[in-house]
Design a protein around this motif. Sequence first.
Motif, PDB file in Angstrom:
ATOM      1  N   UNK A   1      16.439  -3.890  44.493  1.00  0.00           N
ATOM      2  CA  UNK A   1      15.244  -3.537  45.259  1.00  0.00           C
ATOM      3  C   UNK A   1      14.100  -4.472  44.950  1.00  0.00           C
ATOM      4  N   UNK A   2      12.926  -4.097  45.372  1.00  0.00           N
ATOM      5  CA  UNK A   2      11.729  -4.849  45.025  1.00  0.00           C
ATOM      6  C   UNK A   2      11.740  -6.277  45.527  1.00  0.00           C
ATOM      7  N   UNK A   3      11.345  -7.195  44.650  1.00  0.00           N
ATOM      8  CA  UNK A   3      11.163  -8.591  45.021  1.00  0.00           C
ATOM      9  C   UNK A   3      12.452  -9.212  45.538  1.00  0.00           C
ATOM     10  N   UNK A   4      13.567  -8.934  44.859  1.00  0.00           N
ATOM     11  CA  UNK A   4      14.804  -9.579  45.291  1.00  0.00           C
ATOM     12  C   UNK A   4      15.227  -9.138  46.681  1.00  0.00           C
ATOM     13  N   UNK A   5      14.856  -7.918  47.077  1.00  0.00           N
ATOM     14  CA  UNK A   5      15.163  -7.451  48.429  1.00  0.00           C
ATOM     15  C   UNK A   5      14.377  -8.256  49.457  1.00  0.00           C
ATOM     16  N   UNK A   6      13.138  -8.607  49.119  1.00  0.00           N
ATOM     17  CA  UNK A   6      12.319  -9.428  50.008  1.00  0.00           C
ATOM     18  C   UNK A   6      12.938 -10.814  50.169  1.00  0.00           C
TER      19      UNK A   6
END
Length: 369
Positions: free
Chosen positions: A17-22
């Motif tokens: 999730x989080x940054x890596x999802x972006x």
Amino acid sequence: MTEPIRVAQIVGKMVGGGVEAVVMNYYRHIDRSKVQFDFLVDSDSTLVPREEIESLGGRIFEIPPYQHAIEYQRELQSLFTQEGWKIVHSHINALSVFPLRAAKKAGVPVRIAHSHSTSGKGEFAKNALKGFLKLFSTRYPTDLAACTEYAGKWLFGSSHFTVFNNAIDLSSFSFNRSIRDEQRAGLGAQDDTLVLGNIGRFIPQKNQLFLLDVFKAVYAQNPDSILVICGDGKLRPQAEEKARSLGIASAVRFLGQISNVQDVYQALDLFVLPSLYEGLGMVAIEAQVSGLPCICSERVPNEVALSGRCSFVPLSAGIEGWSNAILTTRTDVVNRSDPQASLGLESYDIFRAAPKLEEYYLKLFETVN
């Protein structure tokens, strides 16, 4: 250019999730015949989408966790020298000082620091470290980026930076009645059941323990209600135990880390984000795209309010203030398919945003070739 340029993406710990999802969302939608991503991930990452990344032409390089500072720096500098990337893009906020220092030593000509977060009250040790690292935030990068103006100014001050929205495929989050009915049936919710939702890692920043207190007050006034929390993290066992001790365990659904989060939004009636701080609060954007009203803490940036569905309640309002806001909002839910309520969300369309990032990389690459 016969081969795509390769950009080294430093994403820290991949946990789903989080940054890596972006970063992954941009990667899926960028023109990979022109720009390819290589992912530098901490070796203690728990959810690395290896199969997808490699199927799209990317590569994964595992590096020591950043907590092992000396080994981390040494391995990165060696890797930068060996692979010869022209562009390194670091997404680990104030900690980008460390990989970009190694990149500069290795002679990487384009070094991008990207701010995705800020700081909040209560995390004294973490905030002290962030405050110190901010002093060096513009020393090693050649270029600066951020998810919002707020996050950029927090880390880089008055220095120039480029904003890249945490864009998504808007159509995948659009309201769908059949998915709503299916998801609510799985949760054990009837048509009139009030279903509240929260999505995020179980860490102090996301403030889910406070949310459980709020939900207890809501549940006391409306026993036909359910709280759905998606995510995982170190505080999840504590949250589950708290739900039991509050006597609301039967009405709380801990779904863990899931891949179909866009479907879960459909089941909800209201999204609640009581975070202690956020660089943006992307889940509130997603919720608004799906037609949900959102209640956010005042420590979530105002930039998240991209529709008439978003409101803010100060954390100082306490349990009573938050539970009253939830119950009041429930009586004034807008039509989830109303396009007028979503004006402003278009700027988060990944099909518009991905070409912007692609052009950014290509221009930076031209300056060093």
